[in-house]
Write a protein that holds these residues in place. Sequence first.
Motif, PDB file in Angstrom:
ATOM      1  N   SER A  55       0.810  -1.221   0.000  1.00  0.00           N
ATOM      2  CA  SER A  55       0.000   0.000   0.000  1.00  0.00           C
ATOM      3  C   SER A  55       0.847   1.276   0.000  1.00  0.00           C
ATOM      4  O   SER A  55       0.472   2.284  -0.614  1.00  0.00           O
ATOM      5  CB  SER A  55      -0.937  -0.004   1.217  1.00  0.00           C
ATOM      6  N   ASP A  56       1.999   1.236   0.683  1.00  0.00           N
ATOM      7  CA  ASP A  56       2.835   2.442   0.749  1.00  0.00           C
ATOM      8  C   ASP A  56       3.339   2.855  -0.636  1.00  0.00           C
ATOM      9  O   ASP A  56       3.560   4.048  -0.891  1.00  0.00           O
ATOM     10  CB  ASP A  56       4.028   2.209   1.678  1.00  0.00           C
ATOM     11  N   LEU A  57       3.543   1.876  -1.517  1.00  0.00           N
ATOM     12  CA  LEU A  57       4.030   2.185  -2.863  1.00  0.00           C
ATOM     13  C   LEU A  57       2.926   2.733  -3.756  1.00  0.00           C
ATOM     14  O   LEU A  57       3.217   3.215  -4.849  1.00  0.00           O
ATOM     15  CB  LEU A  57       4.647   0.947  -3.509  1.00  0.00           C
ATOM     16  N   ARG A  58       1.680   2.668  -3.281  1.00  0.00           N
ATOM     17  CA  ARG A  58       0.574   3.216  -4.066  1.00  0.00           C
ATOM     18  C   ARG A  58       0.298   4.667  -3.696  1.00  0.00           C
ATOM     19  O   ARG A  58      -0.643   5.268  -4.193  1.00  0.00           O
ATOM     20  CB  ARG A  58      -0.693   2.381  -3.847  1.00  0.00           C
ATOM     21  N   GLU A  59       1.142   5.208  -2.803  1.00  0.00           N
ATOM     22  CA  GLU A  59       1.014   6.615  -2.420  1.00  0.00           C
ATOM     23  C   GLU A  59       1.668   7.507  -3.470  1.00  0.00           C
ATOM     24  O   GLU A  59       2.648   7.119  -4.107  1.00  0.00           O
ATOM     25  CB  GLU A  59       1.664   6.857  -1.059  1.00  0.00           C
ATOM     26  N   PRO A  60       1.160   8.733  -3.668  1.00  0.00           N
ATOM     27  CA  PRO A  60       1.753   9.639  -4.661  1.00  0.00           C
ATOM     28  C   PRO A  60       3.205   9.991  -4.306  1.00  0.00           C
ATOM     29  O   PRO A  60       3.562  10.114  -3.134  1.00  0.00           O
ATOM     30  CB  PRO A  60       0.853  10.876  -4.596  1.00  0.00           C
ATOM     31  N   GLU A  62       4.591  12.837  -5.044  1.00  0.00           N
ATOM     32  CA  GLU A  62       4.500  14.205  -4.538  1.00  0.00           C
ATOM     33  C   GLU A  62       3.113  14.424  -3.959  1.00  0.00           C
ATOM     34  O   GLU A  62       2.134  13.883  -4.483  1.00  0.00           O
ATOM     35  CB  GLU A  62       4.773  15.214  -5.668  1.00  0.00           C
ATOM     36  N   PRO A  63       2.997  15.175  -2.888  1.00  0.00           N
ATOM     37  CA  PRO A  63       1.690  15.434  -2.283  1.00  0.00           C
ATOM     38  C   PRO A  63       0.710  16.007  -3.311  1.00  0.00           C
ATOM     39  O   PRO A  63       1.011  16.981  -4.001  1.00  0.00           O
ATOM     40  CB  PRO A  63       1.991  16.444  -1.177  1.00  0.00           C
ATOM     41  N   THR A  68       2.428   7.544  -8.632  1.00  0.00           N
ATOM     42  CA  THR A  68       2.792   6.830  -7.414  1.00  0.00           C
ATOM     43  C   THR A  68       4.161   6.174  -7.578  1.00  0.00           C
ATOM     44  O   THR A  68       4.694   6.069  -8.688  1.00  0.00           O
ATOM     45  CB  THR A  68       1.752   5.742  -7.078  1.00  0.00           C
ATOM     46  N   TYR A  69       4.695   5.708  -6.449  1.00  0.00           N
ATOM     47  CA  TYR A  69       5.981   5.012  -6.500  1.00  0.00           C
ATOM     48  C   TYR A  69       5.870   3.724  -7.327  1.00  0.00           C
ATOM     49  O   TYR A  69       6.799   3.352  -8.039  1.00  0.00           O
ATOM     50  CB  TYR A  69       6.462   4.678  -5.087  1.00  0.00           C
TER      51      TYR A  69
END
Length: 261
Positions: A55-60, A62-63, A68-69
């Motif tokens: 899930s952390d790699l699906r975060e953008p 940049e804000p 995503t990563y």
Amino acid sequence: MSALRTDALPVTAERGSATWRLIKAESTLCVRDKVAPLWGIGFPLILLIVLGSISDLREPVEPGGVLTYFDLYVPVLILFNLAILATASLPTTLAGYRENGVLRRMRTTPVGPARVLTAQLVANFAIAVVAMVLFLAVARLGFGVDLPKHLPGFALAWLLAAAALLAIGLLITALAPGRGPATAIGTVLFFPMMFFAGLWVPISQMPPLLRNIAHYTPLGAGMGAFQDAYLGDFPSALPLLTLAGYAAGCSIIAVRWFRWE
């Protein structure tokens, strides 16, 4: 003169048929050897699925951004496939042929060793195409990753990356007398190339010096061209020329130093 041309037609057709049969035979052996399909397709595909499930790699990145990563890792794994084929599958197979005297014996047959090289290149290229399509399909259908917005630019970048990496594979084959040295050379090259492709640290987050070096490495240039295509732009000249330079330079050196026995 027309009689000579007529006589030459069956010979040309026969050579083409022999080359096609050799391509099919080498493709079968390539799959049976399991290095290319397992490490070139299976392992990167499993890695793609694992990374997509984090899930952390699906975060953008940049804000408020949409990239995503995980989006960055999809083109990296496509390059991973090409690197495996170039540093493991192609050189170890051809170096093994030289070590076992296969190329030497083929020099005395109408088939010739040059067709063996062609067949191996075609077999590895076909596996790379299957892997690339599979990775893009799984990323899109399984995790919602957008396809490259500039498909012609992505296709050109991929073709140049494949040409550059397979040329490096031929160069390894030219320098290695047997399977052992080919494996050692390929391993030494694989990890730095993947580092500069952004497998462990995205290129954008590298220190300036490493980021500049990455742009002139084969996989770093490939990653730069892929990113341009993903963003909807035709790849810039620098990565394309870098890949073309690796393809031409390594091919010329490989042909010059290639030993059949």
